[in-house]
Design a protein around this motif. Structure first.
Motif, mmCIF file in Angstrom:
data_model
loop_
_atom_site.group_PDB
_atom_site.id
_atom_site.type_symbol
_atom_site.label_atom_id
_atom_site.label_comp_id
_atom_site.label_asym_id
_atom_site.label_seq_id
_atom_site.Cartn_x
_atom_site.Cartn_y
_atom_site.Cartn_z
ATOM 1 N N HIS A 377 -66.579 5.026 -29.198
ATOM 2 C CA HIS A 377 -67.063 6.378 -28.945
ATOM 3 C C HIS A 377 -66.982 6.712 -27.459
ATOM 4 O O HIS A 377 -66.503 7.779 -27.062
ATOM 5 C CB HIS A 377 -68.501 6.501 -29.447
ATOM 6 N N ARG A 378 -67.447 5.780 -26.630
ATOM 7 C CA ARG A 378 -67.420 6.019 -25.184
ATOM 8 C C ARG A 378 -65.996 6.178 -24.676
ATOM 9 O O ARG A 378 -65.705 7.044 -23.850
ATOM 10 C CB ARG A 378 -68.120 4.873 -24.446
ATOM 11 N N ARG A 379 -65.092 5.344 -25.188
ATOM 12 C CA ARG A 379 -63.701 5.404 -24.733
ATOM 13 C C ARG A 379 -63.058 6.727 -25.125
ATOM 14 O O ARG A 379 -62.346 7.346 -24.317
ATOM 15 C CB ARG A 379 -62.906 4.232 -25.331
ATOM 16 N N LEU A 380 -63.328 7.183 -26.342
ATOM 17 C CA LEU A 380 -62.754 8.446 -26.789
ATOM 18 C C LEU A 380 -63.294 9.605 -25.955
ATOM 19 O O LEU A 380 -62.550 10.512 -25.567
ATOM 20 C CB LEU A 380 -63.088 8.666 -28.266
ATOM 21 N N VAL A 381 -64.594 9.571 -25.650
ATOM 22 C CA VAL A 381 -65.186 10.611 -24.810
ATOM 23 C C VAL A 381 -64.551 10.592 -23.422
ATOM 24 O O VAL A 381 -64.250 11.642 -22.844
ATOM 25 C CB VAL A 381 -66.713 10.429 -24.713
#
Length: 433
Positions: A377-381
């Motif tokens: 999730h953090r990487r996609l954000v």
């Protein structure tokens, strides 16, 4: 409703007195409250007290529902409908709304007096009618009602004739309806001159006429439509050109034939089988005034791992179109993308919108449930937030259902055996390709 209140007593003691607060309300308010109850329950309130027994019952709003298979209850239900619809004492009472649903014992269907019930409803100036009656033919008299404003039909057979005329109908909802011919739903639409809101889901036909379908002229009043089906419906989109709100599945139309909707401002679209973002751009091009787009791509979680199951073009081949649709550059305010896998072309499409949508206020991306670990999730954000945005007011939100406060194991971790096996098979596939 009983409410306990405190009162003074001799000797300074405090007593708790029960007060029936609801019964103290004026008749008009009590009558309004009863109108929200199923009719059978509203009638039963007469046994509560003398106050309730003398209260007139809301016979203008009838909600009659029977889902049980108990023969005694079903007979009681049919008898109640007979009394409410056919009793001479009720004939002078107009019916504002009638909701009639039956899914009980099938051997009692012969006791139904549906033709008489509907004739009485028409005579009593019915305005809102909801029917869910499997295996029944819709009585033709309903399709000539001068007062009907809302018609909601489920699991019925409809045979519209040339005498159909619904001059006041503004909302039409048809679900799991059987017609004789694919021409019938179009004929029905053409005979509702002031229709504003149309819902259609899952039509069936006894005959399949392959002749050219009759295409009704666009209804200038029809501004909202919800058309859902996993198979093609014989509803030419040219009959809906004045829409402002459209909710549709891709299976109901051919993307290449998607017409131009000059007035459309809100579009919800669900693709049943994702084939790339070209369709999304094509649709945007055909909706020059679109302000809100909610798109569910129909991408499958299993394709996110087993990409050999994907039958479309290479997921990295999608390129920015050479043009910018008018709605993207001038009108698009809100866009929501569901079933988002984070493939290279998914990211490119998001970047394209962020860079071209001048008045964009909100972009929301709903990811697969599989993509729920916090690290993903953090990487996609991080990736999406790094793209330049032409609209400084734009708020980007990435939503994953399973996103937890605590770090979850990644999908390839050994403590998630199914995903570990899937990832291992995928690795072997890449090695052998």
């Amino acid at each position: 409703m009983l409410k306990k209140i405190s009162g003074s007593a001799t000797g300074g003691d405090r007593n708790m007195v029960d007060v029936d607060v609801i019964s103290t309300l004026p008749d008009e308010l009590l009558y309004h409250i009863l109108s929200f109850l199923p009719t059978k329950q509203a009638l039963a309130t007469g046994v509560l007290s003398k106050r309730w027994a003398n209260l007139p019952r809301p016979l203008q709003v009838l909600h009659l529902d029977e889902d049980g298979s108990n023969p005694t209850r079903c007979r009681s239900f049919i008898s109640l409908v007979d009394t409410l619809m056919l009793s001479h004492h009720n004939q002078h009472i107009s019916i504002t709304s009638l909701h009639l649903k039956y899914n009980g014992s099938s051997h009692l269907l012969s006791r139904f007096k549906l033709d008489q019930w509907m004739a009485a409803a028409k005579q009593r100036h019915i305005q809102d009618l909801t029917l869910s009656l499997p295996s029944f033919h819709l009585p033709p008299c309903i399709l000539t009602s001068q007062t009907l404003v809302l018609l909601d039909l489920t699991s019925l057979f409809i045979q519209p004739s040339s005498s159909v005329h619904l001059p006041s109908l503004k909302t039409l909802r048809l679900q799991q309806i059987t017609f004789d011919s694919p021409h019938d739903p179009l004929r029905l639409l053409s005979l509702c001159p002031v229709l504003e809101d149309f819902h259609a889901a899952h039509f069936y036909f006894r005959q399949h006429d392959h002749a050219t379908y009759f295409t009704p002229l666009p209804n200038k009043n029809l501004i909202k439509a919800n058309i859902f089906s996993t198979t093609h419906l014989p509803l030419p989109m040219s009959a809906f050109l004045n829409l402002e709100f459209l909710d549709i599945t891709k299976g109901t139309f051919n993307g290449d034939a998607f017409p131009t909707f000059n007035n459309l401002i809100h579009l919800n679209i669900y693709e049943t089988s994702f084939r790339g973002w070209d369709l999304a751009v094509h649709v945007l091009q055909k909706c020059p005034k679109l302000q809100i787009l909610n798109m569910r791509t129909g991408q499958r979680e299993e394709d996110w791992i087993f990409d050999w199951g994907y039958e479309g073009p290479n997921r990295e081949d999608w390129e920015y179109p050479a043009y910018v649709p008018e709605c993207v550059s001038s009108h698009l305010r809100i866009i929501s993308l569901s079933d988002y896998g984070g493939w290279e072309d998914d990211l490119r499409f998001a970047a394209y919108i962020l860079q071209k949508a001048r008045v964009l206020q909100v972009m929301t991306i709903h990811c697969f449930d599989m993509c729920y670990c916090n690290s993903y999730h953090r990487r996609l954000v991080e990736i999406l937030s790094s793209y330049p945005k032409i609209s400084h007011a734009c708020e980007l939100s990435v939503v994953t259902k399973g996103n937890k406060e605590n770090e979850a194991s990644p999908w390839w971790a050994p403590d998630r055996p199914f995903m570990f096996i899937a990832a291992s098979l995928y690795f072997l596939y890449l090695v052998q390709r």
